[in-house]
Design an enzyme around this catalytic site. Structure first.
Site, PDB file in Angstrom:
ATOM      1  N   CYS A   1      82.467  17.212  32.490  1.00  0.00           N
ATOM      2  CA  CYS A   1      82.586  15.969  33.243  1.00  0.00           C
ATOM      3  C   CYS A   1      81.205  15.295  33.378  1.00  0.00           C
ATOM      4  O   CYS A   1      80.487  15.165  32.393  1.00  0.00           O
ATOM      5  CB  CYS A   1      83.227  16.262  34.598  1.00  0.00           C
ATOM      6  SG  CYS A   1      83.878  14.835  35.465  1.00  0.00           S
ATOM      7  N   THR A   2      80.814  14.915  34.586  1.00  0.00           N
ATOM      8  CA  THR A   2      79.537  14.222  34.768  1.00  0.00           C
ATOM      9  C   THR A   2      78.347  15.173  34.734  1.00  0.00           C
ATOM     10  O   THR A   2      77.216  14.755  35.022  1.00  0.00           O
ATOM     11  CB  THR A   2      79.525  13.426  36.085  1.00  0.00           C
ATOM     12  OG1 THR A   2      79.887  14.292  37.166  1.00  0.00           O
ATOM     13  CG2 THR A   2      80.512  12.265  36.013  1.00  0.00           C
TER      14      THR A   2
END
Length: 317
Positions: A103-104
């Protein structure tokens, strides 16, 4: 034994941590001596996840052993990381045999310069920002994960599981990865080039009810006549007015939306059924099997038969 070191920080997304960890732990349970899984925070202190869980790390980063696989999860905390963590990544990241983000988690890797010159992805909501802030990175917003040399980046939370399964398959073979996937009750692995979200999510929901009804109709009837003229009639608008309004309210043309819906439906039938290619192409509104083949090659990088061979769960039995 491969040491997997997972970095922890406040406001980390708990699934970004536990999803991949469960995959590697499952592989270790099935084949002892495969992985050693460790966690570390900057100072060795417990961290609080974005959902309120508390995670207790094994080490402070300064004391953590050199990892084979260094995994950086995502979450709200990646937007306000301690600069010391970025410095640590800049120094120690290149020493790992494999760099992985979920993800981030791509944001800290990018801040440390570890994604420069590489193709990478992150959660779809942050792809534009990652590309703006780090123009040296070739950001691809579509796939659920991207592998570029020893660096692997993934999209949203569950894609971290897909990427971890792909890494286990690389390390230990398909049977080991399949064993873990079956235990976790997930597919062996979705293709990395599978889109992060469906055609319905990729497009905005139209504001006007007739256009929303048309969007739903397209999704439920991919094999129907979905020409602009036919859809405009259903929306009780002229073709020109309909095409202009649809794009204004959804962010994509009717033709593009239809293409995405048909390909998504065809892909799912290829994965989940044993139906023939000709039957699937007809069900999904393609005029010929060749038309469907061209759509698969253009978007997914493989012909339908090859796609089914590689990614249908039935092919893993």
């Amino acid at each position: 034994m491969r040491t997997v070191l997972v970095i922890l920080f406040d406001d980390v997304q708990s699934l970004d941590v536990t999803g991949p960890v469960e995959v590697f732990a499952g592989a270790e349970a099935g084949r002892a001596g495969s992985y050693r899984i460790l966690t570390a925070s900057l100072d060795g202190a417990p961290v609080r996840t974005s959902s309120g869980l508390t995670l207790v790390p094994d080490h402070a980063l300064a004391d953590a052993p050199a990892p084979h696989t260094l995994l950086v999860p995502g979450g709200a905390g990646t937007r306000h990381l301690d600069p010391r963590l970025t410095d640590w990544l800049r120094e120690h990241g290149p020493r790992a045999e494999r760099l992985v983000s979920v993800c981030t988690g791509a944001i800290p890797l990018a801040a440390a310069g570890l994604l420069d010159g590489r193709r990478a992805t992150t959660h779809w909501a942050y792809c534009d920002k990652l590309a703006r802030d780090h123009p040296a990175i070739d950001v691809d917003p579509d796939p659920i994960y991207v592998r570029d040399g020893q660096v692997s980046t993934s999209a949203g939370v569950t894609s971290g599981i897909d990427l971890a399964l792909a890494l286990v398959e690389e390390d230990l073979g398909r049977d080991a990865a399949l064993m873990v996937a079956r235990y976790l009750v997930v597919f062996l692995r979705r293709p990395g080039n599978q889109a992060q979200f469906s055609a319905q999510l990729a497009a905005q929901t139209a504001q006007r009810e007739p256009l929303r009804e048309v969007q739903q109709w397209i999704t439920e009837h991919p094999g129907a006549d979905l020409s602009v003229e036919s859809l405009a009639t259903r929306a009780r608008l002229s073709p020109r007015h309909f095409a202009r309004a649809f794009q204004a309210e959804t962010g994509m043309t009717p033709g593009r939306y239809v293409e995405r819906v048909r390909l998504e439906h065809a892909r799912r039938l290829m994965e989940d059924t044993a139906d023939g290619i000709e039957e699937i192409s007809r069900t999904c509104g393609y005029r010929t099997p060749e038309a469907m083949r061209r759509a698969f090659v253009k978007t997914l990088g493989s012909a339908p038969a090859e796609y089914r061979r590689r990614f249908s769960p039935a092919s893993t039995r």
